[in-house]
Write a protein that holds these residues in place. Structure first.
Motif, PDB file in Angstrom:
ATOM      1  N   SER A   1       0.839  -1.193   0.000  1.00 52.88           N
ATOM      2  CA  SER A   1       0.000   0.000   0.000  1.00 52.88           C
ATOM      3  C   SER A   1       0.871   1.239   0.000  1.00 52.88           C
ATOM      4  CB  SER A   1      -0.916   0.087   1.232  1.00 52.88           C
ATOM      5  OG  SER A   1      -0.934  -1.072   1.973  1.00 52.88           O
ATOM      6  N   ILE A   2       0.288   2.310  -0.569  1.00 49.97           N
ATOM      7  CA  ILE A   2       0.913   3.627  -0.456  1.00 49.97           C
ATOM      8  C   ILE A   2       0.090   4.375   0.590  1.00 49.97           C
ATOM      9  CG2 ILE A   2       1.526   5.763  -1.644  1.00 49.97           C
ATOM     10  CD1 ILE A   2       1.572   4.114  -4.262  1.00 49.97           C
ATOM     11  N   LEU A   3       0.759   4.831   1.634  1.00 43.47           N
ATOM     12  CA  LEU A   3       0.048   5.429   2.761  1.00 43.47           C
ATOM     13  C   LEU A   3       0.177   6.953   2.723  1.00 43.47           C
ATOM     14  CD1 LEU A   3       1.021   2.880   5.549  1.00 43.47           C
ATOM     15  CD2 LEU A   3      -0.964   2.877   4.043  1.00 43.47           C
ATOM     16  N   PRO A   4      -0.784   7.637   3.330  1.00 44.33           N
ATOM     17  CA  PRO A   4      -0.872   9.091   3.208  1.00 44.33           C
ATOM     18  C   PRO A   4       0.408   9.870   3.516  1.00 44.33           C
ATOM     19  CG  PRO A   4      -2.859   8.247   4.200  1.00 44.33           C
ATOM     20  CD  PRO A   4      -1.936   7.076   4.054  1.00 44.33           C
ATOM     21  N   ASN A   5       1.197   9.455   4.470  1.00 46.17           N
ATOM     22  CA  ASN A   5       2.385  10.271   4.752  1.00 46.17           C
ATOM     23  C   ASN A   5       3.599   9.848   3.928  1.00 46.17           C
ATOM     24  OD1 ASN A   5       2.579   7.922   6.079  1.00 46.17           O
ATOM     25  ND2 ASN A   5       3.025   8.797   8.094  1.00 46.17           N
ATOM     26  N   ASN A   6       3.295   9.440   2.720  1.00 45.19           N
ATOM     27  CA  ASN A   6       4.334   9.079   1.740  1.00 45.19           C
ATOM     28  C   ASN A   6       5.170   7.860   2.169  1.00 45.19           C
ATOM     29  OD1 ASN A   6       4.963   9.609  -0.884  1.00 45.19           O
ATOM     30  ND2 ASN A   6       6.642  11.035  -0.422  1.00 45.19           N
ATOM     31  N   ARG A   7       4.487   6.924   2.803  1.00 46.31           N
ATOM     32  CA  ARG A   7       5.167   5.680   3.143  1.00 46.31           C
ATOM     33  C   ARG A   7       4.691   4.588   2.197  1.00 46.31           C
ATOM     34  NH1 ARG A   7       9.295   6.880   6.052  1.00 46.31           N
ATOM     35  NH2 ARG A   7       9.546   4.646   6.430  1.00 46.31           N
ATOM     36  N   ILE A   8       5.620   3.712   1.857  1.00 45.66           N
ATOM     37  CA  ILE A   8       5.274   2.518   1.092  1.00 45.66           C
ATOM     38  C   ILE A   8       5.327   1.362   2.093  1.00 45.66           C
ATOM     39  CG2 ILE A   8       5.835   1.080  -0.905  1.00 45.66           C
ATOM     40  CD1 ILE A   8       5.411   4.063  -1.628  1.00 45.66           C
ATOM     41  N   TRP A   9       4.243   0.608   2.178  1.00 44.15           N
ATOM     42  CA  TRP A   9       4.158  -0.471   3.166  1.00 44.15           C
ATOM     43  C   TRP A   9       4.079  -1.797   2.419  1.00 44.15           C
ATOM     44  CZ3 TRP A   9      -0.516  -1.627   6.893  1.00 44.15           C
ATOM     45  CH2 TRP A   9      -0.056  -2.413   7.980  1.00 44.15           C
TER      46      TRP A   9
ATOM     47  N   MET B   1      14.729  -5.984  -0.102  1.00 43.92           N
ATOM     48  CA  MET B   1      13.363  -5.744  -0.580  1.00 43.92           C
ATOM     49  C   MET B   1      13.121  -4.242  -0.776  1.00 43.92           C
ATOM     50  SD  MET B   1      12.239  -8.737  -0.953  1.00 43.92           S
ATOM     51  CE  MET B   1      13.522  -9.960  -0.758  1.00 43.92           C
ATOM     52  N   GLN B   2      13.655  -3.453   0.162  1.00 39.19           N
ATOM     53  CA  GLN B   2      13.490  -1.998   0.047  1.00 39.19           C
ATOM     54  C   GLN B   2      14.127  -1.479  -1.233  1.00 39.19           C
ATOM     55  OE1 GLN B   2      15.381  -1.094   3.819  1.00 39.19           O
ATOM     56  NE2 GLN B   2      13.503  -0.229   4.659  1.00 39.19           N
ATOM     57  N   GLN B   3      15.321  -1.980  -1.542  1.00 39.46           N
ATOM     58  CA  GLN B   3      16.017  -1.470  -2.731  1.00 39.46           C
ATOM     59  C   GLN B   3      15.309  -1.868  -4.020  1.00 39.46           C
ATOM     60  OE1 GLN B   3      20.316  -1.985  -0.765  1.00 39.46           O
ATOM     61  NE2 GLN B   3      20.490  -1.115  -2.789  1.00 39.46           N
ATOM     62  N   ILE B   4      14.772  -3.100  -4.020  1.00 47.78           N
ATOM     63  CA  ILE B   4      14.045  -3.547  -5.209  1.00 47.78           C
ATOM     64  C   ILE B   4      12.799  -2.676  -5.410  1.00 47.78           C
ATOM     65  CG2 ILE B   4      12.637  -5.444  -6.132  1.00 47.78           C
ATOM     66  CD1 ILE B   4      14.772  -7.368  -4.866  1.00 47.78           C
ATOM     67  N   ALA B   5      12.067  -2.465  -4.326  1.00 47.22           N
ATOM     68  CA  ALA B   5      10.857  -1.646  -4.426  1.00 47.22           C
ATOM     69  C   ALA B   5      11.226  -0.202  -4.774  1.00 47.22           C
ATOM     70  CB  ALA B   5      10.080  -1.700  -3.118  1.00 47.22           C
TER      71      ALA B   5
ATOM     72  N   ILE C   1      10.280   3.308   2.698  1.00 47.69           N
ATOM     73  CA  ILE C   1       9.659   1.996   2.489  1.00 47.69           C
ATOM     74  C   ILE C   1       9.777   1.159   3.762  1.00 47.69           C
ATOM     75  CG2 ILE C   1       9.752  -0.127   1.122  1.00 47.69           C
ATOM     76  CD1 ILE C   1      11.011   1.570  -1.134  1.00 47.69           C
ATOM     77  N   ASP C   2       8.662   0.645   4.221  1.00 55.56           N
ATOM     78  CA  ASP C   2       8.667  -0.221   5.399  1.00 55.56           C
ATOM     79  C   ASP C   2       8.317  -1.641   4.986  1.00 55.56           C
ATOM     80  OD1 ASP C   2       9.124   1.769   7.503  1.00 55.56           O
ATOM     81  OD2 ASP C   2       7.218   2.584   6.780  1.00 55.56           O
ATOM     82  N   VAL C   3       9.149  -2.570   5.441  1.00 57.84           N
ATOM     83  CA  VAL C   3       8.885  -3.975   5.138  1.00 57.84           C
ATOM     84  C   VAL C   3       8.883  -4.755   6.455  1.00 57.84           C
ATOM     85  CG1 VAL C   3       9.529  -5.955   3.695  1.00 57.84           C
ATOM     86  CG2 VAL C   3      10.229  -3.655   3.010  1.00 57.84           C
ATOM     87  N   PRO C   4       7.721  -4.849   7.109  1.00 59.34           N
ATOM     88  CA  PRO C   4       7.695  -5.642   8.345  1.00 59.34           C
ATOM     89  C   PRO C   4       8.036  -7.096   8.025  1.00 59.34           C
ATOM     90  CG  PRO C   4       5.468  -5.083   7.636  1.00 59.34           C
ATOM     91  CD  PRO C   4       6.405  -4.337   6.742  1.00 59.34           C
TER      92      PRO C   4
END
Lengths: 290, 749
Positions: B464-472, B488-492, B503-506
């Motif tokens: 998802s793309i979240l309102p405060n410009n975060r990619i989850w 994963m962050q670099q690929i995304a 980018i957050d990848v839990p």
């Protein structure tokens, strides 16, 4: 449940008092590098401790009347760096520098190395070669002296009684014409327990060896004096040819000492490595002197 | 291939590096829960025995609250290796065992209010053993005198073959046979094993585990406790290394059981000795190889007989044997080859994944044998390998997935040049003294990229793309310290054109992560999970662009997006997050996609190592003076992470070659139960590892990337052994080449 008491005497007098109250599950701790491991392994959870490292005089190295007095709580790292030891008992500095890791050397003490009486104790081979003595105090404050060689009786066995603690190691330093060195071999280059170690002390007159002491560790319950090698060294010229001969005698000494142990096949060759190291080190020190 | 990457290949710093370096990262041992019980496993002291336990004296210890044994636990057999219900295994483990099958087997759990109480409880517990004859080592297992499970100690056997090796041997000019062994290896992760579990307010079992496969842990717990999958929440927490060792659940089932039973949070930890004896190990092997070749160096036929010590439970007895066998067909073009693999139960620590999964074992012996073949015809060992190495696009001769862009020849050619192989080979002996012998060695190796072709290999991603410009990005990954999250962050980031910092990848959490079929194992994460993240990122970026056209009435071609902003010539820049806001308020939607991704293949990765060693003729100690590791990894996602893998892999591989071994006494007790007896290569003995990357792009991989973490532990070891054999002109094949073995080899020359 037994009550656990932790005491840290600040003087020999306080140590005496602490020793008089010692029970069967009271342990003397200095560096703790063997004690802590042993307590974990043997699941010792109820115990009392007497920490002797707060007694200042046990942490000193002093040169007194031709003798070097090393407090029993002197750590390996202190032996490694101390000028007196470097000058008068260089092989002890060398042995101390080869023990365990930096972290271990920052804690482990010379008194502990003796009292723990491991077969492979690195400083012990050197102390034997120097006929070092220890001073031992008991719970009524009596002080006795004994050769390190005699204190150590076998693997983990000493003459120390329950109420006794080593307080000092006394070594006669080497003379200007004397040389000594130590070497060991373990399973890897560093942070390793000796599979075999040795200390050689030589007196040289010009190029000729006038006296020698040779101890090899880990080929007996305690370091073994090699008269075989000493006899071959005495009155000989210190050179490459002699070295080659000594290396062969090293193998013979190992086979004589542990004829039935499986490890002899390896140690009979490995001993050549440490003898070679020792010869090279002494040669290097002689060149520096000249 | 377009190499103008913004984020791929770059040395971007990990989000967690400072916390880890400063000791701030929270590991299992740092986590405390209110009302938590401490737990410790009582491990069997006997290798093979029926156990009876008297709980009384342990329960009398102040602070001890519970003692559980086999009598108390559900009797649902499971196999800790089984990562999904369809994997074909033998189920022969209990939460706590009635019959101990190795020294270290779980036979009781003691819980208490403090660690001290539990330790005293362990000491007080009265255990009596009805001993059976122990089976230590493959030779003893084969006798079938004492049986560990079922009616034979043979746990698994399989023949893989192509062509007709037996008759092809008749056509060969030369045949070289070698036989060697590889040791049981402890993973030596800095963090020992541990687990924490609790019941939540909805009666879910929540398990905090430093693990590799949350869905496997869930599956095994569900099976062992007969508890609903949907009520088991497994959270992968920060891990202090795994290397395969934390792949199979060891403590998770018993910990979950204890929470379920007591209703309280329970934390169970193991110390180093317990982890060495009671977790898992690299399987030891004995391997015989016979290779037939012609005078021009072409291999005509090969026969491999591999015996695997599987340990006390079935676990990976089949999987590791198959993994070893399959690799034998993917490095050299050998038309006629037969692999005969057998694995045996023994009363020793069970086998488990360990970096390289069979590849380090099979290559350890096969690469020595290849050197001996080259020696026979006086051919340079690099040249011999080049004559036989596979080419890009080659098919697998036994029907496994194609090899892909197989660049082993580049590894060998470019590596030999960078190492100055030919010149060094000519002059190396000049360095010899009476004390030291010098030698150089090379070895090649291969490994895989997941399970495709053998087991289901797919994953699901939700972005998802979240309102405060975060990619989850939600995907079931587990960072084992390799930098998986950053990968994963670099690929995304590359697809999104946005900083990795946005980018957050839990990591894996069975209540958050969409289902993943196979976990962080089998060298699949960059290739499969990374591929999935790339695909899903592309899908959501397209969705973002389409929504933008709807909102701003422009065409797709007008849109520019970069650095987290999107705009056209006529419209001001807005952030991706602002766009997400607009999509919600104006279009009644959100920027979120879920994508299922099936692995497109299972190409091979390749490596070659070149080393120089200095051997002490007296002590038998080996110093690795120089090492170059060359890796065909398609494309590095982050060069710093790749180099870290190569250095660490070399350390493990050299350790297996020179000093690491879990040694057993005849009575089944472990000799090397701590790090003063189990010798890993420590930093003073570790050479500076040079690495060379072959980045020619793997078509199915994300931005051309394929695996690297596991294969790094494959080739340095055999190259070291080949160098030792070169230095001493001997043929050491048994691992590790300890000083004792080296001196023996010299004496027996």
């Amino acid at each position: 449940m037994n009550k656990s008491i932790f005491t840290a005497p600040k003087s020999l007098d306080e140590l005496k008092t602490a020793l008089s109250k010692k029970t069967h599950n009271t342990y003397i701790v200095a560096g703790g590098t063997d004690l802590a491991v042993g307590m974990n392994k043997n699941k010792i959870y109820d115990f009392s401790l007497i920490d002797i490292t707060k007694i200042k005089e046990l942490k000193k190295i002093e040169y007194k009347d031709d003798l070097i007095e090393i407090g029993s709580c002197v750590r390996m790292v202190d032996l490694e760096d101390n000028e007196i030891i470097n000058k008068y008992v260089p092989s002890l500095s060398k042995a101390a520098s080869c023990i365990g890791s930096t972290q271990i050397r920052n804690l482990a003490t010379i008194g502990g190395n003796i009292a723990n009486a491991a077969q492979c104790a690195d400083t012990v081979a050197v102390l034997f070669a120097f006929d070092a003595e220890v001073e031992i105090i008991n719970s009524i404050g009596e002080i006795r002296k004994e050769l390190v060689y005699d204190v150590i009786q076998g693997i983990g066995q000493t003459t120390l009684k329950d109420d006794e603690v080593i307080i000092k190691v006394i070594v006669k330093g080497q003379e200007a014409n004397e040389y000594s060195s130590f070497s060991k071999i373990g399973a890897r280059k560093t942070v390793t327990i000796s599979k075999i170690n040795a200390c050689i002390k030589l007196a040289l007159n010009d190029n000729k060896i006038t006296d020698s002491r040779v101890y090899i560790g880990s080929i007996g319950v305690k370091a073994v004096r090699s008269l075989l090698i000493e006899n071959a060294l005495n009155n000989k010229v210190f050179n490459e040819e002699l070295k080659e001969k000594i290396l062969e005698l090293g193998s013979k000494q190992v086979l004589d000492s542990i004829p039935k142990r499986k490890s002899k096949d390896y140690k009979k060759i490995a001993v050549k490595g440490i003898l070679d190291d020792i010869f090279c080190d002494i040669e290097k020190r002689r060149n520096l002197d000249e | 291939m377009n190499k103008n990457f913004r984020y791929i290949g770059k040395r971007i710093e990990r989000d967690d590096s400072l916390d880890k370096a400063r000791g701030k990262a929270l590991y299992l041992d740092d986590i405390e829960k209110n009302n938590m019980l401490h737990g410790k496993i009582y491990m069997s002291n006997k290798p093979h025995a029926f156990v009876s336990i008297n709980k009384e004296s342990a329960l009398k210890v102040e602070g001890v609250t519970h003692v559980f044994t086999y009598e108390d636990v559900p009797k649902n057999l499971y196999c800790s290796h089984q990562w999904f219900p369809g994997a074909d295994v033998v189920e022969d483990e209990n939460i706590l065992q009635k019959k101990a099958r190795f020294v270290g087997d779980r036979i009781a759990l003691i819980l208490g209010e403090s660690k001290e109480a539990v330790n005293k409880g362990i000491k007080a517990l009265e255990v009596s053993y009805d001993e059976l004859e122990p089976v230590i080592g493959i030779d003893e297992a084969k006798k079938d005198r004492s049986i560990i499970n079922g009616d034979t100690n043979l746990a698994f056997s399989k023949i893989l073959s192509c062509g007709d090796a037996d008759s092809a041997f008749n056509e060969c000019d030369y045949i070289i046979e070698d036989e060697g062994s590889t040791p049981k290896v402890h993973h030596s992760a800095i963090e020992n094993h541990g687990c924490l579990s609790e019941m939540d307010e909805f009666n879910n079992i929540v398990v905090y585990a430093p693990c590799q496969v949350v869905f496997q842990v869930r599956h095994i717990i569900a099976k062992a406790l007969d508890y609903p999958y949907s009520k088991i929440r497994v959270k992968k927490i920060t891990i202090g290394g795994s290397f395969g060792g934390k792949g199979m659940p060891i403590l998770e089932t018993v910990c979950a059981f204890a929470s379920l039973k007591t209703g309280r949070p329970v934390k169970i930890t193991m110390n180093r000795s317990e982890t060495i004896m009671g977790s898992r190990s690299r399987n030891s092997t004995r391997i015989k190889i016979k290779t037939g070749f012609n005078k021009d160096g072409k291999i005509i036929a090969r026969k491999i007989d591999a015996e695997v010590d599987g340990g006390g439970h079935f676990t990976n007895a089949a999987a590791v044997t198959m993994a070893m066998g399959k690799k034998a067909f993917r490095l050299y073009k050998i038309k006629n080859q037969v692999f005969n693999g057998k694995s045996y139960y023994t009363n020793t620590v069970p086998g488990g994944a360990c970096r390289g999964y069979g590849s380090p074992q099979i290559h350890a012996i096969s690469e020595i044998n290849i050197d001996n073949c080259a020696k026979k015809i006086n051919m340079d060992p690099v040249k011999f390998r080049l004559i036989n190495a596979v080419d890009p696009g080659d098919k697998d001769p036994i029907g496994a997935p194609e090899l892909g862009n197989a660049r082993i020849k580049d590894c060998l050619i470019q590596g030999a040049e960078a190492f100055n192989w030919v010149e060094r080979k000519k002059h190396i002996k000049r360095k010899n003294t009476s004390r030291y012998s010098y030698g150089i060695g090379v070895a090649a190796g291969t490994h895989g990229n997941g399970y495709k072709g053998a087991f289901p290999d797919f994953t699901n991603v939700n972005i998802s793309i979240l309102p405060n410009n975060r990619i989850w990005i939600k995907i079931g990954i587990h960072d084992l310290g390799c930098g998986t999250v950053l990968t994963m962050q670099q690929i995304a980031a590359e697809v999104f054109k946005i900083s990795t910092k946005n980018i957050d990848v839990p990591q894996g959490d069975t209540f958050i992560s969409p289902y993943d079929s196979a976990g962080t194992q089998a060298s699949r994460v960059t290739f499969v999970c990374g591929g999935a993240v790339k695909k899903a990122s592309e899908v959501i970026v397209n969705k973002m662009l389409e929504n933008y056209t709807k909102l701003f009435g422009c065409s797709l071609e007008d849109i520019i997006y970069e650095d987290g902003y999107i705009w056209t010539k006529n419209n001001d820049k807005i952030s991706y997050g602002d766009l997400a806001d607009l999509v919600e308020s104006k279009l009644e939607s959100n920027l979120e996609v879920s994508v299922k991704y099936n692995s497109p293949g299972n190409p091979a990765v390749y490596a070659a190592s070149f080393v120089e060693v200095k051997v002490d003729n007296y002590s038998g100690l080996v110093e690795v003076e120089d090492i170059l590791a060359v890796h065909d990894l398609g494309q590095a996602i982050n060069k710093t992470l790749v180099e870290g893998q190569i250095e660490g892999g070399a350390q493990m591989s050299i350790g297996m070659a020179l000093s690491e071994e879990i040694e057993y006494r005849k009575d089944g007790t472990v000799k090397t139960d701590n790090f003063s007896k189990y010798h890993i290569i420590n930093s003073p003995s570790m050479p500076q590892v040079k690495s060379l990357l072959i980045e020619d792009g793997e078509p199915g991989g994300p931005f051309g990337a394929k695996s690297v973490g596991e294969i790094t532990a494959v080739t340095p070891g055999p190259a070291v052994i080949n160098a030792i054999n070169d230095a001493l002109s001997c043929n050491i094949c048994d691992h590790p080449a300890t000083p004792e073995r080296i001196i023996k080899a010299v004496l027996n020359k």
